[in-house]
Design an enzyme around this catalytic site. Structure first.
Site, PDB file in Angstrom:
ATOM      1  N   LYS A  52       0.836  -1.216   0.000  1.00 60.12           N
ATOM      2  CA  LYS A  52       0.000   0.000   0.000  1.00 60.12           C
ATOM      3  C   LYS A  52       0.870   1.266   0.000  1.00 60.12           C
ATOM      4  CE  LYS A  52      -3.346  -0.414   2.888  1.00 60.12           C
ATOM      5  NZ  LYS A  52      -4.195  -0.427   4.103  1.00 60.12           N
TER       6      LYS A  52
ATOM      7  N   LYS B 233       1.945  -4.050  10.999  1.00 57.73           N
ATOM      8  CA  LYS B 233       0.597  -4.073  11.581  1.00 57.73           C
ATOM      9  C   LYS B 233       0.700  -4.649  12.972  1.00 57.73           C
ATOM     10  CE  LYS B 233      -3.593  -3.051   9.996  1.00 57.73           C
ATOM     11  NZ  LYS B 233      -3.962  -2.201   8.868  1.00 57.73           N
TER      12      LYS B 233
ATOM     13  N   ASN C 189     -15.232   3.896  11.183  1.00 60.66           N
ATOM     14  CA  ASN C 189     -14.458   5.034  10.674  1.00 60.66           C
ATOM     15  C   ASN C 189     -14.470   5.055   9.141  1.00 60.66           C
ATOM     16  OD1 ASN C 189     -11.426   5.754   9.621  1.00 60.66           O
ATOM     17  ND2 ASN C 189     -12.183   7.231  11.097  1.00 60.66           N
TER      18      ASN C 189
END
Ligand code: NAI
Ligand code: AKG
Length: 417
Positions: free
Chosen positions: A95, A107, A222
């Site tokens: 990404k 992560k 979100n």
């Protein structure tokens, strides 16, 4: 027999292997890029409100740091596993490369159910987890951010804990913080704003107009909630929404601001006036023009991908489509804007937050949104150009672009025996 791969890490590795094969990467380079660089497993105690002490397990995985410090969110969920975190870390590497920002991929996650915890318990868990992973964290080494079930308050506690150990404030060690302590304008909306930019770009490509496009979104947090608001504001007709409690549907269109108020007041979308209930499974198969999974991995698989009716799927979640699901969507001529491009707006504004914190100089919301739009548009165009040139779909286009950038950085730095 075709094996339907559901383990997210197996999905991530399969996607990488296909791109590496197409790029003709050497076996050494494939081995380097496939393997996570560092994996930290932590077991740590947290005192509960009733006085008991409970042990929790958390992870932080850095997949690749050849293009810059490790970057990626932290997830709190009962479903967290090492393989899930590995996959999410690998997707972060690609990404950051797709949008060409100078980060590697990481992560983190903690196995817990934050909805069952008090604010005090959540604070103690967040602070202790930050302490445990602080051996990796740092503004030049590993910069966490929010992901599922984590938010600016949790980022504030983690920043404060890290800073306590340093003896001074280190805001650049985590992004997605509240504005008052070095957060960035626009970060809260950033992932959804990026989804909006690529959705509109893909719609132009398919000759779709907002006023003639209906949208279904899975997940109302979100990313999903703000995406619904922004697409509604853009003139699209949002006809289906869902959260963990299930979905709601109105083919004539849902009043998204009203849905947001209702969800805030009632804690879920269940019973939203003017809608009929659907299951999360049914939601994904509703007749619509644009389907936006914005919740979990493995939502579109061989079980249901053949029944997706949308013309365009925009992956706001990480890993919502597994390998078989992807093949079916492609065969059916459905355009899929892949996660590593579609949801990159969040990490892009995290990059802006990090830069602002390092410089102690802050930008206006307008500046942030303009820069975000420029980066997302540039990335979409580059992915589309690559896909067209290589006669392939957008996911492969994005992977070819991303993997070649990480491979180039790795090659330039030198591969030592
Ligand atoms: N927050 C961020 O900046 C970014 C998030 N993402 C990805 O977007 C996805 C959503 O993340 P957030 O919106 O941040 O999380 P969130 O925690 O704010 O919201 C998650 C939403 O998904 C719903 N949900 C959970 N389980 C569900 C299920 N089984 N079926 C339907 N809905 C379900 C929840 O009820 C909630 O509405 C995740 O895949 C995350 O990795 C990707 C890039 C950045
Ligand atoms: O903002 C960030 O650094 C990362 C957000 C994230 O976890 C993601 O893009 O999946």
């Amino acid at each position: 027999m075709v094996v339907d791969i559901i383990n997210p890490y197996a999905v991530a590795v399969t996607q990488f292997d296909e791109a590496a094969e197409r790029l003709g990467l050497s076996r050494s380079m494939r081995n380097i890029l496939r393997a996570p660089k560092r994996e930290l497993i932590v077991n740590f105690p947290v005192r509960l409100d009733n006085g008991d002490v409970q042990m929790y397990t958390g992870y932080r995985v850095q997949h690749n740091i050849n293009r810059g410090p490790a970057k990626g969110g932290i997830r709190f969920s009962p479903e967290v596993s090492l393989d899930e975190v590995r996959a999410l870390a690998m997707w972060m590497t690609w990404k950051c490369a797709v949008v060409d920002i100078p980060f590697g991929g990481a992560k983190g996650g903690v196995i817990c159910d934050p909805h069952q915890m008090s604010r005090g318990e959540l604070e103690r868990l967040s602070r202790r987890y930050a302490t445990e992973i602080s051996i990796l964290m740092g503004p030049n080494s590993d910069i966490p951010a929010p992901d599922m079930n984590t938010n600016p308050q949790i980022m504030a506690w983690m920043m404060d804990t890290y800073s306590m150990h340093q003896g001074y404030s280190v805001p650049a060690t985590i992004t997605g913080k509240p504005l008052a302590i070095g957060g960035s304008e626009g970060r809260l909306d950033a992932t959804a704003r990026g989804v909006q930019v690529v959705t509109k770009a893909a719609m132009r490509h398919l000759d779709m107009t907002p006023e003639n496009s209906s949208v279904v979104i899975q997940g109302f947090g979100n990313v999903g909630g703000i995406t619904a608001r922004l697409l509604h504001e853009s003139g699209c007709k949002v006809i289906g929404l869902s959260d963990i409690s299930g979905g709601v549907y109105n083919p004539r269109g849902i009043d998204v601001p009203m849905a947001m108020r209702f969800s805030r007041e009632h804690g879920s979308l269940r019973g939203l006036p003017g809608t009929e209930p659907v299951t999360n499974r049914e939601l994904l198969e509703l007749p619509c023009d644009i389907l936006i999974p914005a919740a979990l991995e493995n939502q579109l698989t061989k079980e249901n991908a053949g029944r997706v009716q949308a013309r365009l799927v925009v992956e706001a979640a990480n890993g919502p489509t597994n390998v078989e699901g992807d093949r079916i969507l492609n065969e059916n001529g459905i355009m899929v804007v892949p996660d590593i491009l579609a949801n990159a707006g969040g990490v892009t504004v995290s990059y802006f937050e990090w830069v602002q914190d390092l410089q102690h100089f802050f930008w206006s919301e307008n500046e942030i949104n303009q820069r975000l739009e420029a980066i997302m548009t540039r990335a979409f165009n580059a992915v589309m150009a690559k896909a067209v040139a290589q006669d392939t779909h957008l996911r492969m286009g994005a992977y070819l672009l991303a993997v070649s950038r990480v491979a180039e950085a790795t090659e330039l730095r030198g591969i030592y025996p």
